[in-house]
Write a protein that holds these residues in place. Structure first.
Motif, PDB file in Angstrom:
ATOM      1  N   UNK A  14      36.582  41.980  38.345  1.00 54.16           N
ATOM      2  CA  UNK A  14      37.014  42.866  39.103  1.00 54.16           C
ATOM      3  C   UNK A  14      38.509  42.677  37.511  1.00 54.16           C
ATOM      4  N   UNK A  15      38.689  41.499  37.894  1.00 54.49           N
ATOM      5  CA  UNK A  15      39.552  40.429  37.110  1.00 54.49           C
ATOM      6  C   UNK A  15      39.162  38.429  37.165  1.00 54.49           C
ATOM      7  N   UNK A  16      39.672  38.337  36.022  1.00 51.95           N
ATOM      8  CA  UNK A  16      40.275  36.933  35.590  1.00 51.95           C
ATOM      9  C   UNK A  16      41.692  36.570  35.848  1.00 51.95           C
ATOM     10  N   UNK A  17      41.622  35.049  36.134  1.00 56.77           N
ATOM     11  CA  UNK A  17      43.479  34.411  35.999  1.00 56.77           C
ATOM     12  C   UNK A  17      43.349  33.542  35.656  1.00 56.77           C
ATOM     13  N   UNK A  18      44.009  33.195  34.210  1.00 60.18           N
ATOM     14  CA  UNK A  18      43.991  31.436  33.814  1.00 60.18           C
ATOM     15  C   UNK A  18      45.621  31.505  33.533  1.00 60.18           C
ATOM     16  N   UNK A  19      46.298  30.492  34.379  1.00 57.25           N
ATOM     17  CA  UNK A  19      47.323  29.825  33.665  1.00 57.25           C
ATOM     18  C   UNK A  19      48.371  31.140  33.554  1.00 57.25           C
ATOM     19  N   UNK A  20      48.129  31.590  35.401  1.00 60.13           N
ATOM     20  CA  UNK A  20      49.229  33.322  35.708  1.00 60.13           C
ATOM     21  C   UNK A  20      49.073  34.035  35.100  1.00 60.13           C
ATOM     22  N   UNK A  21      48.373  34.182  33.984  1.00 60.95           N
ATOM     23  CA  UNK A  21      48.111  36.201  32.747  1.00 60.95           C
ATOM     24  C   UNK A  21      46.304  35.951  33.967  1.00 60.95           C
ATOM     25  N   UNK A  22      46.726  37.200  34.089  1.00 66.13           N
ATOM     26  CA  UNK A  22      45.729  38.022  34.494  1.00 66.13           C
ATOM     27  C   UNK A  22      45.121  39.305  33.594  1.00 66.13           C
ATOM     28  N   UNK A  23      43.898  39.464  33.807  1.00 66.56           N
ATOM     29  CA  UNK A  23      43.200  39.929  32.999  1.00 66.56           C
ATOM     30  C   UNK A  23      41.945  40.613  33.877  1.00 66.56           C
ATOM     31  N   UNK A  24      42.177  42.138  34.016  1.00 61.72           N
ATOM     32  CA  UNK A  24      41.942  43.294  35.533  1.00 61.72           C
ATOM     33  C   UNK A  24      41.192  44.158  34.083  1.00 61.72           C
ATOM     34  N   UNK A  25      39.581  44.222  34.723  1.00 61.77           N
ATOM     35  CA  UNK A  25      38.528  45.240  33.670  1.00 61.77           C
ATOM     36  C   UNK A  25      39.059  46.316  33.990  1.00 61.77           C
TER      37      UNK A  25
END
Length: 125
Positions: A14-25
């Motif tokens: 559903x989502x991936x988070x890296x360094x405070x950034x959240x990418x939602x599919x």
């Protein structure tokens, strides 16, 4: 994966988070409670369902639409649906706090959807 979130239509999170950034599919206009039900009729109803699915995923991450900084929107009937899509979409963001956005016309989307939206959110520092 977010508990209670929409059933994925392909192998992704559903989502991936890296360094405070959240990418939602990109979300489809499917009902998380009835994933095999027919899609809502029309672009306005499908846009609302997609936005509610994005809100559900954000909530599962402790975020909301106020954390969204960018959206990518895909429409299968761009010329026909663009104005009505915009009318439905703008209801989810205050006029003075709308994220950056790109909207693209595409030939088809999964599950026969008229619209799909993905987004990028930023967790507060």
């Amino acid at each position: 994966m977010i508990a209670g979130g929409p059933r994925p239509v392909a192998p992704f999170s559903h989502a991936v988070e890296a360094d405070g950034w959240v990418m939602l599919t990109g979300q489809m206009p499917t009902d998380p409670q009835a994933p095999d039900a027919a899609l809502p009729e029309g672009i306005a109803a499908q846009t609302a369902r997609v936005m509610e699915n994005l809100k559900l995923i954000l909530k599962g991450l402790g975020l909301d639409l106020g954390h969204v900084v960018q959206c990518r929107c895909y429409l299968t009937e761009f010329e026909r649906d663009y104005a009505e899509f915009n009318a439905a979409y703008q209801e989810y963001f205050p006029e003075d706090r709308r994220p950056a956005r790109t909207t693209v016309g595409v030939t088809a989307l999964a599950v026969g959807a008229l619209v799909e939206i993905d987004c990028l959110a930023r967790r507060p520092q």
